[in-house]
Design an enzyme around this catalytic site. Structure first.
Site, PDB file in Angstrom:
ATOM      1  N   SER A   1       9.783  -4.237 -14.626  1.00  0.00           N
ATOM      2  CA  SER A   1       8.368  -4.350 -14.990  1.00  0.00           C
ATOM      3  C   SER A   1       8.067  -5.831 -15.195  1.00  0.00           C
ATOM      4  O   SER A   1       8.984  -6.650 -15.349  1.00  0.00           O
ATOM      5  CB  SER A   1       8.099  -3.573 -16.281  1.00  0.00           C
ATOM      6  OG  SER A   1       8.777  -4.195 -17.361  1.00  0.00           O
TER       7      SER A   1
ATOM      8  N   ASP B   1       7.998  -3.176 -10.692  1.00  0.00           N
ATOM      9  CA  ASP B   1       7.418  -1.909 -11.150  1.00  0.00           C
ATOM     10  C   ASP B   1       6.025  -2.165 -11.748  1.00  0.00           C
ATOM     11  O   ASP B   1       5.879  -3.043 -12.608  1.00  0.00           O
ATOM     12  CB  ASP B   1       8.367  -1.317 -12.211  1.00  0.00           C
ATOM     13  CG  ASP B   1       8.033   0.109 -12.584  1.00  0.00           C
ATOM     14  OD1 ASP B   1       7.429   0.820 -11.756  1.00  0.00           O
ATOM     15  OD2 ASP B   1       8.412   0.524 -13.702  1.00  0.00           O
TER      16      ASP B   1
ATOM     17  N   ASP C   1       0.184  -1.886  -8.495  1.00  0.00           N
ATOM     18  CA  ASP C   1      -0.498  -0.818  -9.223  1.00  0.00           C
ATOM     19  C   ASP C   1      -1.982  -1.136  -9.302  1.00  0.00           C
ATOM     20  O   ASP C   1      -2.440  -1.796 -10.237  1.00  0.00           O
ATOM     21  CB  ASP C   1       0.121  -0.667 -10.617  1.00  0.00           C
ATOM     22  CG  ASP C   1      -0.530   0.460 -11.412  1.00  0.00           C
ATOM     23  OD1 ASP C   1      -1.527   1.038 -10.915  1.00  0.00           O
ATOM     24  OD2 ASP C   1      -0.050   0.760 -12.511  1.00  0.00           O
TER      25      ASP C   1
ATOM     26  N   GLU D   1      -0.280   2.819  -5.759  1.00  0.00           N
ATOM     27  CA  GLU D   1      -0.526   3.905  -6.726  1.00  0.00           C
ATOM     28  C   GLU D   1      -1.971   4.385  -6.668  1.00  0.00           C
ATOM     29  O   GLU D   1      -2.903   3.594  -6.602  1.00  0.00           O
ATOM     30  CB  GLU D   1      -0.191   3.435  -8.152  1.00  0.00           C
ATOM     31  CG  GLU D   1      -0.513   4.504  -9.208  1.00  0.00           C
ATOM     32  CD  GLU D   1       0.113   4.236 -10.573  1.00  0.00           C
ATOM     33  OE1 GLU D   1       1.236   3.698 -10.630  1.00  0.00           O
ATOM     34  OE2 GLU D   1      -0.527   4.585 -11.581  1.00  0.00           O
TER      35      GLU D   1
ATOM     36  N   HIS E   1       6.774   8.986 -10.863  1.00  0.00           N
ATOM     37  CA  HIS E   1       7.021   8.147 -12.046  1.00  0.00           C
ATOM     38  C   HIS E   1       7.268   9.056 -13.247  1.00  0.00           C
ATOM     39  O   HIS E   1       7.055  10.264 -13.182  1.00  0.00           O
ATOM     40  CB  HIS E   1       5.806   7.248 -12.309  1.00  0.00           C
ATOM     41  CG  HIS E   1       5.743   6.060 -11.418  1.00  0.00           C
ATOM     42  ND1 HIS E   1       5.877   4.779 -11.880  1.00  0.00           N
ATOM     43  CD2 HIS E   1       5.600   5.957 -10.075  1.00  0.00           C
ATOM     44  CE1 HIS E   1       5.804   3.935 -10.871  1.00  0.00           C
ATOM     45  NE2 HIS E   1       5.626   4.628  -9.755  1.00  0.00           N
TER      46      HIS E   1
HETATM   47  P1  13P Z   1       9.995   6.943 -17.825  1.00  0.00           P
HETATM   48  O1  13P Z   1      10.108   5.795 -18.765  1.00  0.00           O
HETATM   49  O2  13P Z   1       9.188   8.049 -18.358  1.00  0.00           O
HETATM   50  O3  13P Z   1      11.326   7.382 -17.306  1.00  0.00           O
HETATM   51  O4  13P Z   1       9.161   6.402 -16.565  1.00  0.00           O
HETATM   52  C1  13P Z   1       9.694   5.407 -15.746  1.00  0.00           C
HETATM   53  C2  13P Z   1       8.722   4.945 -14.733  1.00  0.00           C
HETATM   54  O5  13P Z   1       7.937   5.703 -14.218  1.00  0.00           O
HETATM   55  C3  13P Z   1       8.780   3.537 -14.341  1.00  0.00           C
HETATM   56  O6  13P Z   1       7.697   3.158 -13.574  1.00  0.00           O
END
Ligand code: 13P
Length: 287
Positions: free
Chosen positions: A49, A84, A105, A135, A207
């Site tokens: 991220s 991400d 995103d 997305e 996700h």
């Molecule tokens: P979780 O944290 O619910 O596993 O989701 C991860 C995710 O979708 C990362 O983009």
């Protein structure tokens, strides 16, 4: 070597299994995931991220660390380094730093703006062999400051984004980042089915992989999901194992405070979670 996520996800879609995206936070996370992927002969996507990128001192540090680690550990399975929930500028920064895959995103923009920005990123990324995830319909919950309303995607809008030539598409189908509430209504398989009907061979992304029951995961894969993101579950596993170690006073015994000892149970717990997910997703021995 880092690879784009395109081939591994097209293979997964054709073979009716899914490749896991596991988010990384530091050296221990990266090492645990890479070692598990190699041991199980599974392709893998390391998710970063923008917040985790900052925490790890920038995308360049992450790329250099990951590449050096792949080399040092002798990892031979396909590994994609993927941004991400990237912002528009974040995607360009990650590409410049050597990421092999990015997610733009644009789900919080109106669909026309999402399309226009996604299109530009695809043009620039594909020229460099970098895969792109888009997305539609914001994923619910909060992840590293990215907050989504938990919308359900419109299959017609998914088709518009798919037609841009995106590598894989994340569509909201009632999934949520983080833990699912007790009263969660479950995944909208009717919507997933409609999206797959419209988008054909394109890999779909689920996700919020943490806490989705195994039967729902299997059904989602049967309806075209080829990439499943897991973040919170590795964090919970790591935290629980570390808590057990400290509550047992093991950090106070001998040199139990040595970080290589203190962090070891947490690392083993991440490996166990990643293994469990790869087995469930069906990506073992697919490298
Ligand atoms: P979780 O944290 O619910 O596993 O989701 C991860 C995710 O979708 C990362 O983009």
């Amino acid at each position: 070597m880092l690879v784009s996520a395109k081939k591994m996800l097209n293979d997964a879609k054709a073979g009716k299994y899914a490749v896991g995206q596991f988010n990384i936070n530091n050296l221990e996370w990266t090492k645990a995931i890479l070692l598990t992927a190699e041991e199980l002969r599974s392709p893998v996507i390391l998710g970063v991220s923008e917040g985790a990128g900052k925490y790890m001192c920038g995308f360049k540090t992450v790329t250099d660390m990951t590449k050096a680690m792949i080399d040092y550990l002798g990892v031979t399975v396909p590994v994609a380094l993927h941004l991400d929930h990237g912002t528009y500028d974040g995607c360009y920064a990650a590409m410049k730093a050597g990421f092999s895959s990015v997610m733009f995103d644009g789900s919080h923009y109106a669909i026309d703006e999402n399309i226009q920005k996604t299109k530009q990123i695809i043009a620039d990324a594909s020229a460099q062999g970098i895969s792109v995830e888009a997305e539609v319909g914001a994923i619910g919950g909060e992840e590293d400051g990215v907050i989504g309303g938990g919308e359900v995607a419109d299959p017609a809008e998914c088709k518009m984004i798919a037609d841009l030539g995106v590598t894989m598409l994340a569509a909201g189908i009632g999934n949520i980042h983080g833990k699912y509430p007790e009263n969660w209504a479950g995944l909208r398989f009717d919507v997933l089915d409609a999206i797959q009907q419209k988008t054909g061979a394109m890999p779909l992304v689920l996700h919020g992989g943490t806490g989705i029951p195994a039967d729902m995961i299997r059904k989602a894969i049967s309806l075209g999901v080829s990439k499943i993101n897991v973040n919170t579950e590795c964090q919970l596993s790591f935290a629980a194992a570390t808590r057990t170690y400290i509550e047992a006073g093991r950090d106070l015994q001998g040199k139990g405070f040595d970080p290589r000892k203190l962090l070891a149970p947490g690392v083993e717990a991440i490996k166990a979670t990643v293994k469990e997910k790869m087995e469930l997703f069906g990506s073992v021995n697919k490298a």
